[in-house]
Scaffold this motif. Sequence first.
Motif, PDB file in Angstrom:
ATOM      1  N   HIS A 107      35.937  88.845  30.981  1.00  0.00           N
ATOM      2  CA  HIS A 107      35.047  88.133  31.908  1.00  0.00           C
ATOM      3  C   HIS A 107      34.231  87.029  31.218  1.00  0.00           C
ATOM      4  O   HIS A 107      33.993  85.967  31.790  1.00  0.00           O
ATOM      5  CB  HIS A 107      34.113  89.156  32.560  1.00  0.00           C
ATOM      6  N   HIS A 111      34.174  82.976  31.977  1.00  0.00           N
ATOM      7  CA  HIS A 111      33.003  82.099  32.176  1.00  0.00           C
ATOM      8  C   HIS A 111      33.090  80.874  31.264  1.00  0.00           C
ATOM      9  O   HIS A 111      32.774  79.759  31.676  1.00  0.00           O
ATOM     10  CB  HIS A 111      31.699  82.852  31.898  1.00  0.00           C
ATOM     11  N   SER A 131      24.085  85.121  32.277  1.00  0.00           N
ATOM     12  CA  SER A 131      24.567  85.701  33.536  1.00  0.00           C
ATOM     13  C   SER A 131      23.764  86.957  33.839  1.00  0.00           C
ATOM     14  O   SER A 131      22.742  87.226  33.207  1.00  0.00           O
ATOM     15  CB  SER A 131      26.051  86.027  33.406  1.00  0.00           C
ATOM     16  N   ASP A 299      30.432  84.324  39.387  1.00  0.00           N
ATOM     17  CA  ASP A 299      31.748  84.926  39.227  1.00  0.00           C
ATOM     18  C   ASP A 299      32.761  84.399  40.252  1.00  0.00           C
ATOM     19  O   ASP A 299      32.459  84.322  41.447  1.00  0.00           O
ATOM     20  CB  ASP A 299      31.632  86.455  39.365  1.00  0.00           C
TER      21      ASP A 299
END
Length: 337
Positions: A107, A111, A131, A299
Amino acid sequence: MILSIESSCDDSSVAVTQIATKKILFYRKISQESEHAKYGGVVPELASRLHAVTLPKILEEAKEYFDSLKAIAVTNEPGLGVTLMEGVAMAKSLASMLELKLIAVNHLKAHIYSLFIEKESFFPFLALLVSGGHTMILRVESYEKIAILTTTMDDSIGESYDKCAKMMELGYPGGPIIEALAIEGDRDRFDFPIPLINSPLIAFSLSGLKNAVRLQIEALGGTSNLTIQDKKDIAASFQKTIIAHLIHKSKKIFEHEHIKDFAIVGGVAANKSISNAFEILCKKHKKILHKVALQYCSDNAAMVGRYALDAYAKKDFCEISDIESIVSKKDKNRKLL
Ligand code: KG4
Ligand code: ZN
């Protein structure tokens, strides 16, 4: 084409990206924010149930692309275990049904690659990743080589925005709410301490600030006694302190990291006051600031798909039996490299 799936937290998202052109041919994102708002934060089991309903619906819409697919990409870590598993299960079924390669996407790397959506990639650069789960500065040298230069010792920036909003009963997610309130607030009314201001440590820490906000709310007679102006002033003073902290520690990194390009990525990158402050810092240090398009800060599956394009070119595939990976929160940082 590559079909990508994102379900690491409370956004169900699917994209189809063309390999040759890097263009996004299909993109959907269904956010669950309103479902979680009444609880003041994400409820993992509820999020998982909602993914199980929405992901198949979005995949149905993308069906016309299935015959043209070369690979399925999916976020497999880090994130909420129960929600990651929803996306991973769908990706596994599709990959085996359509006999396609599977690409596991971290993840945080997704990003980072949100910078390159529908664009060519460039390296090296420094990146501030901010985040709901992370607050880091990274040195990104290539697809393979990413180093964490610093991270948070406790909470993340997004989490502290969310908690500040929760303490004032403002709703979820707190980031955009606090940012909007702060515009009309007096940022000098409350003197919250800047975290680690006298410490030589190059690290972030947000838990003390959260506590300072809590004490200030108590001093004003508790949440129910706050006027709208109090809330605006707390939001503005809180955000001013966050920005001072981010800039203070980033400056220290800039003193010994001479890479010219600097980027801000992650959900909090949508915050204009933060990016404006970095605009000024970068100018001073003769660095070029790179921003992510607003719709791809939080996201989404487009960034998963963009990372997957480079993974596909490097034949960085994953066995269907190997993709499951549930990462507990304390393992998050270690899993990047
Ligand atoms: O990257 P993201 O969508 O999910 C995670 O990977 O965690 O980031 C979500 C976080 C939330 O904590 C949200 O409050 C924060 O990003 N956020 C913001 C803003 N927009 C979203 N924080 C500050 N200012 C914003 N404008
Ligand atoms: Zn994220």
